[in-house]
Structure formats: structure tokens, C-alpha cells
Design a protein around this motif. Structure first.
Motif, PDB file in Angstrom:
ATOM      1  N   PHE A  15     -13.340 -33.365  86.811  1.00 47.22           N
ATOM      2  CA  PHE A  15     -12.261 -32.837  85.975  1.00 47.22           C
ATOM      3  C   PHE A  15     -11.234 -33.895  85.578  1.00 47.22           C
ATOM      4  CE2 PHE A  15     -13.787 -28.923  87.980  1.00 47.22           C
ATOM      5  CZ  PHE A  15     -13.902 -28.106  86.862  1.00 47.22           C
ATOM      6  N   GLN A  16     -11.535 -35.161  85.857  1.00 47.42           N
ATOM      7  CA  GLN A  16     -10.596 -36.224  85.518  1.00 47.42           C
ATOM      8  C   GLN A  16     -10.263 -36.238  84.027  1.00 47.42           C
ATOM      9  OE1 GLN A  16      -9.332 -38.677  87.921  1.00 47.42           O
ATOM     10  NE2 GLN A  16      -7.889 -38.739  86.224  1.00 47.42           N
ATOM     11  N   TRP A  17     -11.226 -35.937  83.202  1.00 47.02           N
ATOM     12  CA  TRP A  17     -11.085 -36.012  81.744  1.00 47.02           C
ATOM     13  C   TRP A  17     -10.341 -34.817  81.139  1.00 47.02           C
ATOM     14  CZ3 TRP A  17     -13.193 -31.832  79.224  1.00 47.02           C
ATOM     15  CH2 TRP A  17     -14.048 -31.034  79.996  1.00 47.02           C
ATOM     16  N   ARG A 170     -20.009 -22.407  77.052  1.00 46.97           N
ATOM     17  CA  ARG A 170     -20.439 -23.762  76.684  1.00 46.97           C
ATOM     18  C   ARG A 170     -20.809 -24.522  77.954  1.00 46.97           C
ATOM     19  NH1 ARG A 170     -17.088 -28.738  73.818  1.00 46.97           N
ATOM     20  NH2 ARG A 170     -18.738 -29.438  72.423  1.00 46.97           N
ATOM     21  N   ALA A 171     -21.957 -25.204  77.910  1.00 49.33           N
ATOM     22  CA  ALA A 171     -22.426 -25.946  79.082  1.00 49.33           C
ATOM     23  C   ALA A 171     -22.276 -27.444  78.851  1.00 49.33           C
ATOM     24  CB  ALA A 171     -23.889 -25.610  79.366  1.00 49.33           C
ATOM     25  N   TYR A 172     -21.935 -28.153  79.918  1.00 47.69           N
ATOM     26  CA  TYR A 172     -21.873 -29.611  79.905  1.00 47.69           C
ATOM     27  C   TYR A 172     -22.871 -30.129  80.952  1.00 47.69           C
ATOM     28  CZ  TYR A 172     -17.396 -28.517  77.671  1.00 47.69           C
ATOM     29  OH  TYR A 172     -16.424 -28.014  76.845  1.00 47.69           O
ATOM     30  N   SER A 173     -23.781 -30.977  80.522  1.00 49.75           N
ATOM     31  CA  SER A 173     -24.796 -31.520  81.425  1.00 49.75           C
ATOM     32  C   SER A 173     -24.226 -32.686  82.218  1.00 49.75           C
ATOM     33  CB  SER A 173     -26.010 -31.996  80.628  1.00 49.75           C
ATOM     34  OG  SER A 173     -26.637 -30.913  79.968  1.00 49.75           O
ATOM     35  N   ILE A 174     -24.537 -32.699  83.528  1.00 47.49           N
ATOM     36  CA  ILE A 174     -23.979 -33.702  84.436  1.00 47.49           C
ATOM     37  C   ILE A 174     -25.098 -34.544  85.033  1.00 47.49           C
ATOM     38  CG2 ILE A 174     -22.693 -34.042  86.592  1.00 47.49           C
ATOM     39  CD1 ILE A 174     -21.285 -31.379  86.037  1.00 47.49           C
ATOM     40  N   PHE A 175     -24.885 -35.853  85.034  1.00 50.07           N
ATOM     41  CA  PHE A 175     -25.795 -36.797  85.681  1.00 50.07           C
ATOM     42  C   PHE A 175     -24.957 -37.752  86.527  1.00 50.07           C
ATOM     43  CE2 PHE A 175     -27.810 -35.498  81.738  1.00 50.07           C
ATOM     44  CZ  PHE A 175     -29.136 -35.295  82.079  1.00 50.07           C
ATOM     45  N   PHE A 243     -12.851 -24.074  73.222  1.00 48.99           N
ATOM     46  CA  PHE A 243     -13.438 -24.921  74.268  1.00 48.99           C
ATOM     47  C   PHE A 243     -12.738 -26.274  74.293  1.00 48.99           C
ATOM     48  CE2 PHE A 243     -17.039 -22.078  73.158  1.00 48.99           C
ATOM     49  CZ  PHE A 243     -17.198 -21.476  74.403  1.00 48.99           C
ATOM     50  N   ALA A 244     -13.003 -27.027  75.335  1.00 46.85           N
ATOM     51  CA  ALA A 244     -12.398 -28.352  75.493  1.00 46.85           C
ATOM     52  C   ALA A 244     -12.837 -29.275  74.368  1.00 46.85           C
ATOM     53  CB  ALA A 244     -12.804 -28.936  76.848  1.00 46.85           C
ATOM     54  N   ASP A 245     -11.931 -30.179  73.996  1.00 50.16           N
ATOM     55  CA  ASP A 245     -12.228 -31.156  72.938  1.00 50.16           C
ATOM     56  C   ASP A 245     -13.000 -32.330  73.565  1.00 50.16           C
ATOM     57  OD1 ASP A 245     -12.288 -32.644  70.617  1.00 50.16           O
ATOM     58  OD2 ASP A 245     -10.233 -33.396  70.843  1.00 50.16           O
ATOM     59  N   MET A 246     -14.257 -32.088  73.900  1.00 49.09           N
ATOM     60  CA  MET A 246     -15.052 -33.109  74.570  1.00 49.09           C
ATOM     61  C   MET A 246     -16.518 -33.007  74.184  1.00 49.09           C
ATOM     62  SD  MET A 246     -17.329 -33.777  77.304  1.00 49.09           S
ATOM     63  CE  MET A 246     -17.134 -32.983  78.895  1.00 49.09           C
ATOM     64  N   ASN A 247     -17.104 -34.140  73.784  1.00 47.51           N
ATOM     65  CA  ASN A 247     -18.553 -34.220  73.576  1.00 47.51           C
ATOM     66  C   ASN A 247     -19.237 -34.976  74.706  1.00 47.51           C
ATOM     67  OD1 ASN A 247     -18.960 -32.736  71.245  1.00 47.51           O
ATOM     68  ND2 ASN A 247     -18.667 -34.479  69.882  1.00 47.51           N
ATOM     69  N   HIS A 248     -18.542 -35.998  75.215  1.00 53.97           N
ATOM     70  CA  HIS A 248     -19.177 -36.835  76.225  1.00 53.97           C
ATOM     71  C   HIS A 248     -18.118 -37.576  77.033  1.00 53.97           C
ATOM     72  CE1 HIS A 248     -21.382 -39.973  78.180  1.00 53.97           C
ATOM     73  NE2 HIS A 248     -21.036 -40.912  77.325  1.00 53.97           N
ATOM     74  N   VAL A 249     -18.383 -37.760  78.340  1.00 56.66           N
ATOM     75  CA  VAL A 249     -17.511 -38.556  79.209  1.00 56.66           C
ATOM     76  C   VAL A 249     -18.365 -39.520  80.021  1.00 56.66           C
ATOM     77  CG1 VAL A 249     -15.777 -38.542  81.034  1.00 56.66           C
ATOM     78  CG2 VAL A 249     -15.893 -36.631  79.447  1.00 56.66           C
ATOM     79  N   LEU A 264     -13.737 -41.000  77.070  1.00 59.04           N
ATOM     80  CA  LEU A 264     -13.941 -39.663  76.527  1.00 59.04           C
ATOM     81  C   LEU A 264     -14.274 -39.743  75.038  1.00 59.04           C
ATOM     82  CD1 LEU A 264     -13.580 -36.494  76.718  1.00 59.04           C
ATOM     83  CD2 LEU A 264     -11.175 -36.902  76.159  1.00 59.04           C
ATOM     84  N   VAL A 265     -15.424 -39.178  74.669  1.00 57.19           N
ATOM     85  CA  VAL A 265     -15.778 -39.019  73.258  1.00 57.19           C
ATOM     86  C   VAL A 265     -15.395 -37.595  72.870  1.00 57.19           C
ATOM     87  CG1 VAL A 265     -17.631 -39.022  71.549  1.00 57.19           C
ATOM     88  CG2 VAL A 265     -17.681 -40.666  73.444  1.00 57.19           C
ATOM     89  N   THR A 266     -14.401 -37.454  72.029  1.00 58.78           N
ATOM     90  CA  THR A 266     -13.897 -36.119  71.701  1.00 58.78           C
ATOM     91  C   THR A 266     -14.739 -35.477  70.600  1.00 58.78           C
ATOM     92  OG1 THR A 266     -12.382 -36.819  69.957  1.00 58.78           O
ATOM     93  CG2 THR A 266     -11.571 -36.940  72.232  1.00 58.78           C
ATOM     94  N   ALA A 267     -14.637 -34.172  70.511  1.00 58.63           N
ATOM     95  CA  ALA A 267     -15.350 -33.437  69.458  1.00 58.63           C
ATOM     96  C   ALA A 267     -14.673 -33.611  68.108  1.00 58.63           C
ATOM     97  CB  ALA A 267     -15.411 -31.952  69.833  1.00 58.63           C
ATOM     98  N   THR A 268     -13.438 -34.143  68.109  1.00 61.96           N
ATOM     99  CA  THR A 268     -12.687 -34.314  66.855  1.00 61.96           C
ATOM    100  C   THR A 268     -12.786 -35.735  66.299  1.00 61.96           C
ATOM    101  OG1 THR A 268     -10.712 -34.632  68.242  1.00 61.96           O
ATOM    102  CG2 THR A 268     -11.062 -32.458  67.274  1.00 61.96           C
ATOM    103  N   GLY A 269     -13.666 -36.580  66.885  1.00 59.12           N
ATOM    104  CA  GLY A 269     -13.977 -37.855  66.254  1.00 59.12           C
ATOM    105  C   GLY A 269     -13.255 -39.079  66.755  1.00 59.12           C
TER     106      GLY A 269
END
Length: 797
Positions: A15-17, A170-175, A243-249, A264-269
Motif C-alpha cells: 500500500f506504499q503507492w 478491479r484486480a491488481y496482479s502482484i508479483f 478506482f485508484a489512479d494506478m496502472n502499474h507500480v 507509479l505509472v498512473t492511469a492518467t498518463g
């Protein structure tokens, strides 16, 4: 940072992001709540920690209706008998604009296909087959309800949520794992970069792993299996559809407070790089200064600004330079070389030169000027994230990083263009050890070595166990002849060990004195079969030695052996004083040693093979000395493996700074540098023990073949008048910690070429915490094994 703090910081990354807001009421449901409270407090939120079971009790719900902005629950939903009902009840305590975050393991996670054990049943494949087999077994025993929980697939957890009448999911995949996330991707977003060099798998139990997922993520991506086989998910459930403004962390939480970051790669570019802790904000802000410096030296940098204590960049659609160069090599080697040359030229001119030695020394060396940290856009290379800057840094150290990162990301490069050919092209081969070491120093400098080493030992692959698992799986066990052959080989190996054991006994070489010589008193034997019982019988001849117990997986059947209790590893009480564990297992020795060390990290562990080899080597050495009849070569004592009073004399008789000293090394092509090290070590201690690296260890760790075989290297070291004892360093446990546990030395001595190495400084810190020390002596510059080998290979001597 302590080990527990490291684990906490890794988990914190989940949850840091997330942009928690001041004044938000946040419910942390379950025992993992404390991991995220600190983040919420830092951002002015109001976190309330509550036991999971309590959050679904009627009186508690009635008291907290429409109270919370966010509910966070990690893995606890997996323990619920009716998870849909839990989510239905939580709607009552959530505000109309609120949201829920669920952290769950994916039972179809790719690491479970690789052989990792399911977190609840602690067995392989249980989650993959939907717990069918475990249900059959538990239902037969009427223990199905004894399971503490179960994992779900993405489809299953979404179905559970929908049954609770939630529609916005909305799901976020974790590795690689929910407790130490490195990469998080929104389910509608796919990676744009190569993952090999950014991803480091971890496992619940690496001992059972037979397939490494790191190199296969690209294939999952290419075959539209990336999100379905994520190892875990963070599920966001929204009441209002937002949803959170996040595509990738991308998270680097294992670097400590000053260096830990997340991108953080945001969904807003936009792309935002942030310090994970306040301690790192000032250091991160210097990237803007680095950008200006590099641009002044004609290095193209992605537009970056410092805003709200974070670096903000536009999202770039172009492909990474590492991807571009990888594609190029597969198509046209000559074009690849031309473009790589151009990339290297950018590095060479990225700073002013302070010296022309070693191919040039840069006033400022930016170690991350590599293809992984640059885009290829319209025929030019554009860099980003130039975070690490070093004064007076060799160009070739950065060029080696360029080469190695290209080959790490593209495992098939070697078959097209060998890495040594590229190193030769850029003049790296003459001093390759130095450049490889500098690259290692760079990585060790940004990670918490001691804590990470302990974490990796528990949760990352041991390649010897990994290879053994592959060997077993690749065997056709359905073929009776193959099965019989393997059983016969195993039996023959056990007979061979027993035969050696008996031969040593017949020659009156007291095996138990191996332990007396190490001053060990309390001994545990892993394996209660014939080999273990023979060892116990021999040890019991010495009144000062004590066999505390046997450890055996069949402890319930064996009960007791030779008057000594037998336990399983799980039931073994490690609170009793134990000095050494001897592993008599024929197969899986590496894995057993790992398990024992995990149970009690302060105990020395050694295999019976190591003991036999050590005794045989020492006997052979003494016999050779007797044959030579040379005063220079004769040992201090003609008795085999007897206690040396010099080693154990009382501290008040010490004549030197340290009582027992230790030196470890390969000692290939013995030269004046080795002699100087041993002489200086003996000048500083009354009794000097030397560990000699085996041929196998040299082969597997240094990727070279030693010039001089192990037995000859060991004999040469033992013949040195400054050395009191010399032994083979156990392959399974070669590092300083196990040597100290075996010999309890007061100081380890090493050359000054390691005195600034973070890994060796971590060893020094570890020793000092235990009352010992690490002492560095000046390195002999004129002669080294590397230089001698180079001369030999070039036929100059």
C-alpha cells in the motif's frame, strides 16, 4: 534494519503507492494490520486495527455503521467459512463513497506450478487441483475444518464478491508474493518492459521448487496468461465505481529508509518516482541535478520535474532500449553492434574525464546509464531514473553493467553472440574480475545485505536443491528398471559411505575426535539409520561429548535409538543447548541443512560427507608428511585428529591479539600474496585455522576451473608453517557464519581488497555482534592469482 523490520518494509509496499488522505477513517481488519498502520499515520489518516472475527460481530457492526472510508484486509478473507457474507456485512460499516481492499493469494499462481508449497496446507499442488486431494484426506480423518484457510483464483474471488452484491471490482496482479510485492499491475494493463532483470522470485518454501518462474514471465505475457497466473492479487471493491489512479507500480522496498523507492505509472498518463520514506526525499530530489549535468554533456533525458516531493515524468509509449537492442541482435548482429557502440559512446562522454587509466575515469559516473533505464525514440536513446552517481568512476564499470543487463534480459543472446565477444570488443576482459566486482558492489550497496541474505536463504532458490528436484522429476519413475536403478544407486552410495566410515574406524582414526577438535559438546544427529547409529556409538566413547537426540522424519516409528530420543525436525525443541548438527542423509542434504538452519540459525550444521572428506584429507596429509620425512613438511603432531592444546589454551596465556584466527580462500597457484596473508594472520593469533574452497565451489561460484586440484591446494596450505589446521569449506554452507559456528574463532582475516565491500562489512558486523571480528590486511598488489592465470593463458610464463 533488523530482519523483522526488513520483512515489515517489504510488506509495506503493498500500500506504499496508495494516496491515503488526511482524516480518512480506515479499518485494518486482521493480524496483518500493523504492517500498514504506519503508512496511514504518516499521511494523516485514522487507522483502526481490529481482529478479523470482531469486524463481523453484530454488536460491533451496529456501533460502526457508515464509519469507514476504506477497509483493508490482507489474506484474512481466505480464513472465512463464508467470505461472501463477510463482504455483505462490511457494506454496513462502509461509507457510500468507500472502498475495500482485499489481499489474496492466487491458488493458480505461477509459482505453485513451479513447485512452491501452498501457504495453508504447506504442500505442493493442493491449491492447483482445487484442494480435491486434501479434502479427501482430511475428510477421511474428519479434519477438513482444521485447515486454517485456502487460496482462491481470480474468477473465484470475483464470484464471491458478486455474490455479496458488489458490482464495481478491479484486480491488481502482484508479483512475486503478497508479502513482498515488487511489481503490481492493474488487470487492464500489461508490462511494456522486459521483466527478467527487474523481477526476483520468492517462495513460501523454495526447497520443493523445480522450475524458476523468473525466465518464464515473458512467455506468460506472450500467451495472454500474465494476469491469470499472478501469484497474488490486490482486489479493489468500490461502492461508487471509482478506482485508484494506478496502472502499474514497481517497488524497491528492500533498500532501507534512505534508498527505498517506488515508481507509479498512473492511469492518467504520468510516471511518478517517490521515496518510500522521508529519509530518502532529499537524495531522490538530486535526480533533477543529475539530469541537468547529463544534459550539459549531450545526454538526452526524459522531461522530469520535482513536484510535491516526487519526480514526475510523462508516460512514454516508446520501447525500452534493452528491448530494442534485443530485437536487433536477433535480426542483424552487425547492426546490433553498431547501435551498442553508439550507446557506449554516450556513456563515455557523459562526464568529464579525471584520468585516462583503465580506459578512462569519469568525474561523475552514473551507474544506471544502461539500456534498462532508457527508451529508444526516433533513432535516439533517452535516459531516465539516473539516481546513482559516483565520483571518479571507471567507464568500463558502467560498460560491464550495459553488457550484463543485456544478457540477463535476453537469455538466448549467448547462442547468437557470446558475452565474452562483446566484453572483448569493449576491452573488458583484461580486468573482468574488477568490473564484475564493481557491479556486485553497486548492487550490494543499495540492498540490506545481512537482512536480505537471511531472507533469501529462507525464501529463494538454492540451486543445488533446485537441480536435484529437476533430476528427480525428469526421471521416468513409471519405468520399473529406471526406478530400480535409482534405488540401487542410492543404496550403493550409502554402502560407500558406510564402507568409508568402517575403514576409518579400523584405522583407529577416531571420528568423534572431529567434534572434540572443534570443542563441540552437544551434538544432534539428523538420520537415525545405520550411519547415524554408528556415529552416535563412536561419539559416546568420549565422555565430554553428548548426543542430545536424533532427528528423523520417521520419528514416530523409531521412538528411541541407542538410548537417545528421536524427534522429527518440527517437534525438536531448539531451546536446549546444541552446538552442532550432523546430517547423515544420502540425498537432499542441501535442503536438510537449510531447514535445520531455519529452525535454529545459531547451530553449526555439517554433512557426514564433509566429515569423511575432512578426516581422509587430514590422514592422507599426515601420511604424506611421514613419507617425506622432511622437517619443513612434518606436522606439529604425528597423532591423527587429536586435541591441540595450543588452540584451546586459556585466554590469560594469549601472546597475540587473538586466540583463534580463521582465513578462507581458494589458494590456487600459491604465491607471495597468499603467504603474506597467512603470515600476517599468524602474527595476530595463537592458532590459525584455514578454510580451503573446494573445486566444486570454485566451478559453480566463479565459473572457472581451478588450475590446481583441491587436494593439492589443501596439502600446500597445511604444509605452511604459519597454519595450524586446514579444512575443506563445506559446499553446502561456505560462508563466514557457518565457519564461525564450527570453529568459534576470534577473528577472520582477509585482504584489504574486500575492506570496503558491503558484503564483507556485513560479515564484519555479524561477527562483532558475536564477540569476534573481521580484520583486513594490506593486499599484495604485485602478484595475484588472476594475474598469474592471465599470464599462463597467454603463454607468457
Amino acid at each position: 534494519m533488523e530482519y523483522k523490520e526488513l520483512i515489515k518494509s517489504l510488506s509495506r509496499g503493498l500500500f506504499q503507492w496508495y494516496p491515503f488522505k488526511a482524516g480518512e477513517n480506515i479499518l485494518l481488519a486482521g493480524k496483518s494490520a500493523f504492517l500498514f498502520k504506519e503508512i496511514i499515520d504518516e499521511r494523516g489518516g485514522k487507522a483502526k486495527e481490529v481482529d478479523f472475527e470482531r469486524t463481523i460481530e453484530k454488536d460491533w457492526i451496529a456501533k460502526h455503521r457508515k464509519t469507514f472510508d476504506i477497509i483493508i484486509c490482507v489474506t484474512e478473507i481466505e480464513t472465512a467459512s463464508e467470505p461472501s457474507e463477510v463482504l455483505r456485512l462490511w457494506r454496513e460499516i462502509l461509507k457510500d463513497t468507500g472502498r475495500i481492499f482485499l489481499g489474496i493469494h492466487n491458488r493458480l499462481g505461477f509459482k505453485y506450478f513451479c513447485g512452491d508449497k501452498e501457504p495453508y496446507t504447506k504442500r505442493i499442488c493442493d491449491g492447483l487441483d482445487g484442494y480435491r486431494e486434501i479434502k479427501r484426506e482430511k475428510m477421511r480423518e474428519n479434519k477438513w475444518r482444521d485447515l486454517k484457510g485456502r487460496c482462491y483464483s481470480l474468477a473465484e474471488i470475483k464470484d464471491i464478491i458478486k455474490k455479496a452484491d458488489w458490482t464495481h471490482i478491479r484486480a491488481y496482479s502482484i508479483f512475486p508474493d503478497i508479502w513482498c510485492p515488487q511489481l503490481i499491475y492493474a488487470e487492464n494493463y500489461l508490462p511494456k518492459e522486459a521483466l527478467t532483470s527487474r523481477y526476483f522470485p520468492v517462495y513460501n518454501d523454495a526447497e520443493s521448487v523445480f522450475l524458476e518462474e523468473k525466465g518464464l514471465l515473458e512467455q506468460l505475457l506472450e500467451n495472454d496468461m500474465f494476469h491469470q497466473t499472478a501469484n497474488a492479487y490486490l482486489i479493489e471493491i468500490s461502492e461508487d465505481g471509482g478506482f485508484a489512479d494506478m496502472n502499474h507500480v514497481t517497488l524497491s522496498m528492500d533498500r532501507g529508509p534512505e534508498l527505498a523507492t517506488y515508481t507509479l505509472v498512473t492511469a492518467t498518463g504520468t510516471v511518478e518516482k517517490c521515496a518510500a520514506y522521508r529519509e530518502g526525499v532529499v537524495r531522490l530530489s538530486k535526480i533533477i541535478e543529475h539530469k541537468k549535468y547529463l544534459e550539459a554533456h549531450n545526454v538526452r533525458i526524459i522531461d522530469t520535474e520535482w513536484k510535491d516531493n516526487r519526480l514526475v515524468m510523462p508516460y512514454i509509449e516508446g520501447e525500452l532500449a534493452s528491448v530494442y537492442l534485443g530485437k536487433l541482435l536477433r535480426i542483424n548482429v552487425d547492426e546490433f553492434l553498431r547501435e551498442t557502440d553508439r550507446f557506449v559512446e554516450i556513456v563515455k562522454h557523459s562526464s568529464d574525464l579525471t584520468d585516462d587509466k583503465d580506459g578512462g575515469i569519469l568525474e561523475r559516473g552514473y551507474a544506471d546509464l544502461v539500456p534498462l533505464n532508457s527508451f529508444y525514440i526516433d533513432g535516439d536513446f533517452y535516459f531516465f531514473d539516473q539516481e546513482f552517481c559516483f565520483e571518479n568512476y571507471p567507464i568500463k564499470a558502467i560498460v560491464e553493467r550495459i553488457v550484463s543487463t543485456l544478457y540477463v534480459e535476453n537469455v538466448n543472446f549467448e547462442s547468437i553472440l557470446p558475452i565474452d565477444a562483446l566484453r572483448e570488443r569493449y576491452g573488458l576482459t583484461d580486468n573482468i574480475d574488477k568490473w564484475v566486482k564493481m557491479e556486485g558492489d553497486f548492487f550490494r550497496g543499495i540492498k540490506k545485505d545481512v537482512e536480505c541474505e537471511e531472507f533469501q536463504r529462507k525464501h529463494t532458490i538454492n540451486y543445488n536443491t533446485f537441480k536435484e528436484n529437476r533430476r528427480v522429476i525428469n526421471g521416468d519413475w513409471r519405468n520399473d528398471s529406471v526406478k530400480i536403478t535409482r534405488q540401487r544407486d542410492r543404496f550403493n552410495y550409502q554402502i560407500k559411505l558406510l564402507s568409508k566410515w568402517v575403514q576409518l574406524l579400523q584405522r583407529d582414526a577416531k571420528i568423534a575426535s572431529y567434534f572434540v577438535n572443534r570443542r563441540e559438546k552437544n551434538i544432534v544427529i539428523y538420520g537415525a539409520a545405520v550411519l547415524g547409529e554408528l556415529l552416535a556409538r563412536e561419539i559416546m566413547k568420549f565422555p565430554e561429548l553428548n548426543v542430545k537426540c536424533f532427528l528423523d522424519r520417521n520419528a514416530e516409528k523409531i521412538k528411541e535409538k541407542s538410548g537417545v530420543p528421536v524427534y522429527t525436525l518440527e517437534d525438536w525443541d531448539t531451546s536446549e543447548k546444541v552446538d552442532i548438527v550432523v546430517v547423515t542423509a544420502v540425498t537432499g542434504t542441501d535442503g536438510i541443512i537449510q531447514n535445520v538452519t531455519a529452525k535454529n540459525p545459531d547451530i553449526a550444521v555439517v554433512s557426514v560427507e564433509t566429515i569423511i572428506d575432512d578426516i581422509e584429507n587430514e590422514m592422507r596429509y599426515y601420511e604424506n608428511c611421514k613419507r617425506l620425512r622432511s622437517s619443513d613438511a612434518s606436522p606439529r603432531s604425528e597423532e591423527v585428529l587429536t586435541i591441540d592444546e595450543e588452540r584451546f589454551k586459556p585466554a590469560d596465556k594469549m601472546s597475540k591479539p587473538y586466540r583463534i584466527g580463521y582465513v578462507a580462500g581458494v589458494f590456487d597457484l600459491g604465491h607471495i600474496g597468499h603467504l603474506n596473508l597467512l603470515r600476517r594472520a599468524k602474527e595476530h593469533c595463537d592458532y590459525l585455522i584455514v578454510g580451503v574452497v573446494s573445486d566444486r565451489q570454485v566451478r559453480e561460484n566463479k565459473k572457472v576451473e581451478p588450475f590446481i586440484p583441491f587436494n593439492e591446494r589443501l596439502d600446500m596450505v597445511r604444509s605452511c608453517k604459519f597454519v595450524d589446521e586446514a579444512h575443506e569449506i563445506p559446499f553446502e554452507t561456505p560462508d563466514t557464519d557457518m565457519a564461525w559456528k564450527l570453529y568459534r574463532f576470534d577473528a577472520q582475516f582477509s585482504g584489504s581488497d574486500y575492506e570496503k565491500d558491503p558484503a564483507w562489512l556485513a560479515k564484519q558486523k555479524w561477527l562483532r555482534e558475536r564477540g569476534a571480528d573481521m580484520v583486513f590486511f594490506p593486499y599484495t598488489e604485485t602478484t595475484s592469482s588472476t594475474r598469474l592465470k592471465k599470464l599462463i593463458e597467454e603463454r607468457l610464463i
